[in-house]
Design an enzyme around this catalytic site. Structure first.
Site, short mmCIF file in Angstrom:
data_model
loop_
_atom_site.label_atom_id
_atom_site.label_comp_id
_atom_site.label_asym_id
_atom_site.label_seq_id
_atom_site.Cartn_x
_atom_site.Cartn_y
_atom_site.Cartn_z
CB CYS A 121 -0.93 -0.01 1.21
SG CYS A 121 -2.32 1.18 1.07
CB CYS A 128 -1.84 4.78 3.61
SG CYS A 128 -1.68 3.18 4.43
CE LYS A 156 -7.66 -1.18 4.39
NZ LYS A 156 -6.31 -0.76 3.94
NE ARG A 179 -6.76 4.80 9.18
CZ ARG A 179 -7.97 5.12 8.79
NH1 ARG A 179 -8.61 6.13 9.37
NH2 ARG A 179 -8.58 4.44 7.84
NE ARG A 205 -6.51 6.03 4.34
CZ ARG A 205 -5.61 5.69 5.25
NH1 ARG A 205 -5.89 4.74 6.13
NH2 ARG A 205 -4.43 6.28 5.30
CD GLU A 256 -14.49 -4.40 -3.91
OE1 GLU A 256 -13.55 -4.83 -4.59
OE2 GLU A 256 -14.66 -3.19 -3.69
CE LYS A 309 -7.08 -3.30 8.20
NZ LYS A 309 -5.89 -2.60 7.65
CB SER A 335 -4.97 -1.58 15.57
OG SER A 335 -5.74 -0.64 14.84
CE1 TYR A 342 -1.04 -4.95 14.88
CE2 TYR A 342 -3.42 -5.15 14.65
CZ TYR A 342 -2.22 -4.69 14.19
OH TYR A 342 -2.17 -3.95 13.02
#
Length: 342
Positions: A117, A119, A215, A225, A237, A253, A268, A294, A333
């Site tokens: 990506c 970003c 996503k 982020r 976004r 998709e 996600k 996260s 995580y």
């Protein structure tokens, strides 16, 4: 009362595990890892307790720590030393992810996946290059003190087709550095096909693609982020990530990504979209991944810090629910902590 059927009979110790319908294993888990080119030492991520940004020099040591828990796969995210409007450090031969990959693949046998990506690498924080009008407004805003109104924010958009070539460059640079799978996450139409064409054209036909196929534009991404320094500098976004209200769109998709050559299909976030995970699993024979993001991690950690939840129990239960919904792979995580307990 008819008590011939007693489901509790199968819940006794010794029998309970034998009839368990869903099994969670360390090999199901992928651990995210942040490599930071701007630091020489590990830096804790405040909004994600237990996680750190690590310098390239610590990449191998960090992988070895993860591997010691039984986790067999990592996905790398990079924080570059410099950013620009096109995110050119994302495909640089000496980029942060590329340097870390060379060390990891040379010194460990960890399965290394990379996020593809822009970003983290663009100065505006969006997942691609801005279109002409948006770029002019953004560049002008640098001298005007920022984007002032919602109207101007909404007019700033990513040029989908111009971004495709750059995603191909990133994926190829990762493959050349040793990536064993690439994971495009930019929510760009046609990204899987463009990356597959680039990889095949440069001799990387054996490198699979794990697409972020569904996503969502989610409120659960905040701590990531912070960790990856990838928040958009303006707007949001919503023009390229999916509307949380839509599930049928996710299947469209997924179908498009399968047609373009995706090897693994990812949803996600995970927990708020377990219905989508289940529907995708029922629709395809290909492996399904889910990203336990996260925000999902941070909210459970925060509750545990208050003493309201047992963090080990809720972490395991959360991942078990994702697996039960149909995910074959889980990015989380919690990977290390849960793997050690299995």
């Amino acid at each position: 009362m008819d008590l011939r059927h007693r489901p509790r009979r199968l819940r006794r110790d010794g029998l309970r595990d034998l009839v368990s319908e869903t099994q969670l294993q360390a090999s199901d888990l992928i651990a995210p890892m942040f490599v930071d080119a701007t630091t020489d030492e590990r830096e804790p991520i405040e909004s994600m307790p237990g996680h750190e940004r690590v310098p390239v020099s610590e990449a191998v040591a960090r992988v070895e720590e993860i591997q010691a828990t039984g986790v067999e796969s990592v996905i790398l995210f990079g924080i570059p030393e410099a950013k620009d409007s096109r995110g050119t450090r994302a495909w640089a031969e000496d980029g942060v992810v590329q340097r870390a990959l060379r060390r990891i693949t040379a010194e460990t046998d960890m399965f290394a996946i990379t996020d593809v990506c822009l970003c983290e690498y663009t100065d505006h924080g969006h997942c691609g290059v801005l279109d002409d009008g948006a770029r002019e407004r953004w560049e002008g805003a640098q001298t005007d003190g920022g984007i002032a109104t919602n109207e101007r924010e909404s007019s700033l958009t990513v040029d989908n087709d111009a971004t495709l070539d750059l995603l191909g460059k990133i994926a190829e640079s990762h493959a050349a550095a040793g990536a064993e799978m690439v994971a495009p996450s930019s929510a760009t139409d046609g990204m899987v096909g463009a990356i597959r064409e680039t990889l095949d054209g440069t001799g990387h036909t054996d490198v699979p693609i794990m697409s972020y196929a569904a996503k969502y534009e989610s409120a659960f991404y905040g701590p990531f982020r912070d960790a990856a320094d990838g928040a958009p500098a303006f707007g949001d976004r919503r023009h390229y990530q999916m509307d949380p209200a839509n599930a049928d769109e996710a299947l469209r998709e997924v179908d498009l990504d399968v047609e373009q050559g995706a090897d693994v299909l990812m949803i996600k976030p995970a927990l708020p979209y377990l219905d989508v995970v289940q529907r995708v699993d029922e629709r395809t024979d290909q492996p399904v991944a889910a990203y336990n993001v996260s925000g999902e991690y941070a909210m459970l950690q925060a509750a545990a810090e208050k003493g309201w939840l047992d963090i080990d129990a809720v972490a395991h239960e959360s991942l078990l629910s994702i697996k039960r919904a149909g995910a074959d792979l889980i990015l989380t995580y919690f990977a290390e902590d849960v793997a050690e307990s299995l």
